[in-house]
Design an enzyme around this catalytic site. Structure first.
Site, short mmCIF file in Angstrom:
data_model
loop_
_atom_site.label_atom_id
_atom_site.label_comp_id
_atom_site.label_asym_id
_atom_site.label_seq_id
_atom_site.Cartn_x
_atom_site.Cartn_y
_atom_site.Cartn_z
N TYR A 51 1.01 4.76 6.09
CA TYR A 51 -0.07 4.47 5.27
C TYR A 51 -0.59 5.37 4.46
O TYR A 51 -0.71 6.46 4.86
CB TYR A 51 -1.21 3.78 6.23
CG TYR A 51 -1.20 2.38 6.12
CD1 TYR A 51 -1.78 1.78 5.04
CD2 TYR A 51 -1.12 1.57 7.18
CE1 TYR A 51 -1.76 0.31 4.80
CE2 TYR A 51 -1.17 0.07 7.05
CZ TYR A 51 -1.56 -0.27 6.01
OH TYR A 51 -1.76 -1.73 5.83
N GLU A 53 -3.15 4.77 1.46
CA GLU A 53 -4.03 4.23 0.39
C GLU A 53 -4.56 5.57 -0.16
O GLU A 53 -4.98 6.43 0.44
CB GLU A 53 -5.02 3.39 1.12
CG GLU A 53 -4.65 2.15 1.79
CD GLU A 53 -5.68 1.17 2.40
OE1 GLU A 53 -6.97 1.81 2.29
OE2 GLU A 53 -5.22 0.25 2.97
N ASP A 197 4.07 -6.50 -21.79
CA ASP A 197 4.73 -6.65 -20.41
C ASP A 197 6.18 -6.54 -20.78
O ASP A 197 7.03 -7.64 -21.32
CB ASP A 197 4.36 -7.97 -19.91
CG ASP A 197 5.21 -8.50 -18.71
OD1 ASP A 197 6.11 -7.69 -18.31
OD2 ASP A 197 4.82 -9.30 -17.92
N THR A 223 8.35 -4.49 -14.40
CA THR A 223 8.90 -4.68 -13.01
C THR A 223 9.96 -3.54 -13.03
O THR A 223 10.55 -3.15 -14.28
CB THR A 223 9.54 -6.09 -12.69
OG1 THR A 223 10.19 -6.53 -14.02
CG2 THR A 223 8.34 -7.07 -12.41
N LYS A 226 14.56 -5.66 -12.92
CA LYS A 226 15.55 -6.25 -13.84
C LYS A 226 16.58 -5.44 -14.56
O LYS A 226 17.29 -4.91 -13.85
CB LYS A 226 14.52 -7.02 -14.73
CG LYS A 226 13.57 -8.11 -13.86
CD LYS A 226 12.76 -8.82 -14.97
CE LYS A 226 11.95 -9.99 -14.03
NZ LYS A 226 10.94 -9.62 -13.75
N ARG A 232 12.70 -4.19 -6.03
CA ARG A 232 11.54 -5.18 -6.47
C ARG A 232 10.35 -4.22 -6.45
O ARG A 232 10.16 -3.50 -5.49
CB ARG A 232 11.59 -6.16 -5.54
CG ARG A 232 12.75 -6.86 -5.51
CD ARG A 232 12.39 -8.32 -4.71
NE ARG A 232 12.16 -9.23 -5.91
CZ ARG A 232 12.92 -9.96 -6.62
NH1 ARG A 232 14.56 -9.70 -6.42
NH2 ARG A 232 12.69 -10.54 -7.64
N1 DSN Z 1 10.54 -14.33 -12.52
C1 DSN Z 1 10.92 -13.77 -13.74
C2 DSN Z 1 11.88 -14.30 -14.51
O1 DSN Z 1 12.92 -14.87 -13.97
O2 DSN Z 1 11.99 -14.00 -15.66
C3 DSN Z 1 9.68 -13.28 -14.44
O3 DSN Z 1 8.84 -12.42 -13.73
#
Ligand code: DSN
Length: 425
Positions: A51, A53, A197, A223, A226, A232
């Site tokens: 932990y 925090e 974003d 994120t 991707k 993730r």
């Molecule tokens: N769920 C994602 C996508 O497939 O584009 C976006 O966060």
């Protein structure tokens, strides 16, 4: 996974079956990828036990000296990768990262502008079903009806009229490059924060295959799973100082970086996931290698060839093509809905997702289009010739969707292709 196999054969078998599914299919969902064994090992490590925090050097729990080193490495590597002033690596995923930014920059009911979901934005860019549309006043912008492209003049006009406190740029289903500089200039003109974003394109940005928003933004989120090919999770990059502090935060004592951190923890999250943050550091190190640039270049080349292959078979692509990693196929002229096409393709091992097209006359759960992308298959090593074949498979399957024999033959071709590009042994 010997221990897991013995301790919990049910979960072990599920993981094995999912691995087979991932290796025996052509995953074309543009937001998915395959991480390295090194990223998997960091994610599956004992760092999950701690932990922490707080932030490096300022924790609410003892025993964090070593965790501090891991989080600091993740921060420093992300700074190097994107050339940004400040990074918070703790967001658990994209939506919480975006939520922290909204809470940092806006007060409830404040006005902001974001790309409408139907035109390629994200739920957190102002959809009425997400916190972003429920708690804040979203003035959506749309792509042009004719060109299906972002219309910067129209966005500027709307910004001058609406005087938003924040302008959000970014995409989940827009197949062209975004001019972050133009967004930055519009935001500056109306004294709004510019928040980008880049979840979908972060890997392309890191590899200089897409203009970086960092010089033109107050805050950037992405994120990490991707095109960036990490675990993730998400990160938030920001300027240190708050450009509009006096205008919007005159009673606040925190600068922009502190506002972001404070709104991640304790604002919306508790303890960070230290195992995931270490895996982010591993992925950032991988993305800093020269091979990652080659990988990103190949993603874009592959997308372009797949788009050409599909258009050669008479498919209409939104904007007539792509210049990033994804494409949107409008199936109207093929007399099949996105939902039906998703099912037909799934049966032959080609995995795509149904998707609305701009100004779609159909409903989101049964829209007119499908969305395809190449990051994952590029990780498996596929190149232009495989993309051309995949375009052929898709076209043939959709044309002969009633013919079980033809579908079975294509499925066999898909399996044969997959066997040549095994990623997880
Ligand atoms: N769920 C994602 C996508 O497939 O584009 C976006 O966060």
């Amino acid at each position: 996974m010997k221990t897991l196999k013995e301790a919990d054969p049910e979960i072990y078998n599920i993981i094995q079956r999912e691995k087979q599914r991932q290796m025996n299919g052509l995953e074309l969902i543009p937001s998915e990828n395959l991480v390295s064994e090194a990223v998997l090992e960091a994610m599956g490590s004992i760092l999950t036990n701690k932990y922490s925090e707080g932030y490096p050097g300022k924790r609410y729990y003892g025993g964090n000296a070593i965790i501090d080193q891991a989080e600091t490495l993740a921060i420093e590597r992300a700074k190097q990768l994107f050339g940004c002033e400040h990074v918070n690596v703790q967001p658990l995923s994209g939506s919480p990262a975006n939520m922290a930014v909204f809470f940092a920059l806006l007060n409830p009911s404040d006005t902001f502008m974001g790309l409408d979901l139907s035109c390629g934005g994200h739920l957190t860019h102002g959809s009425p079903v997400s916190f972003s549309g429920k708690l804040f006043k979203c003035i959506p912008y749309f792509v042009d009806k004719e060109t299906e492209l972002l219309d910067y003049d129209a966005i500027k006009k709307a910004a001058i009229k609406e005087k938003p406190k924040m302008i959000l740029s970014g995409l989940t289903a827009y197949p062209r490059k975004i001019d972050f500089k133009a967004f930055g200039e519009i935001a500056e003109e109306v004294e709004a924060y510019h928040f980008a974003d880049i979840a979908h394109i972060a890997g392309l940005v890191a590899a200089d295959m897409h203009q970086s928003p960092v010089p033109y933004c107050d805050v950037v989120t992405t994120t990490t799973h991707k095109t960036l090919r990490g675990p993730r999770g998400a990160i938030i990059m920001s300027l240190t100082e708050d450009r509009y502090h006096d205008k919007y935060h005159s009673d606040a004592t925190k600068n922009l970086a502190q506002l972001i951190d404070f709104n991640v923890f304790p604002g919306i999250q508790g303890g960070p996931h230290d195992h995931t943050n270490a895996a982010k550091a591993v992925a950032f190190k991988e993305a800093l290698q020269p091979q990652f640039k080659e990988y990103s270049k190949q993603i874009v080349k592959n997308a372009s060839v797949l788009a050409d292959s599909l258009m050669g078979h008479g498919f209409r692509l939104v904007t007539n093509g792509t210049d990033n990693h994804l494409m949107l196929v409008d199936l109207t002229n093929k007399n099949i809905s996105g939902k039906e096409a998703e099912v037909v393709l799934d049966e032959i091992g080609i995995i795509v997702n149904k998707n609305t097209i701009p100004y779609d006359p159909r409903k989101p759960f049964d829209p007119s289009g499908i969305r395809l992308g190449t990051p994952l298959l590029t990780t498996r090593g596929m190149k232009e010739s495989e993309m051309k074949s995949i375009g052929d498979f898709i076209a043939k399957a959709i044309e002969h969707r009633q013919d079980k024999n033809i579908l079975e033959n294509i499925h066999n071709d898909v399996l044969a292709l997959c066997k040549r590009f095994v990623f997880y042994k």
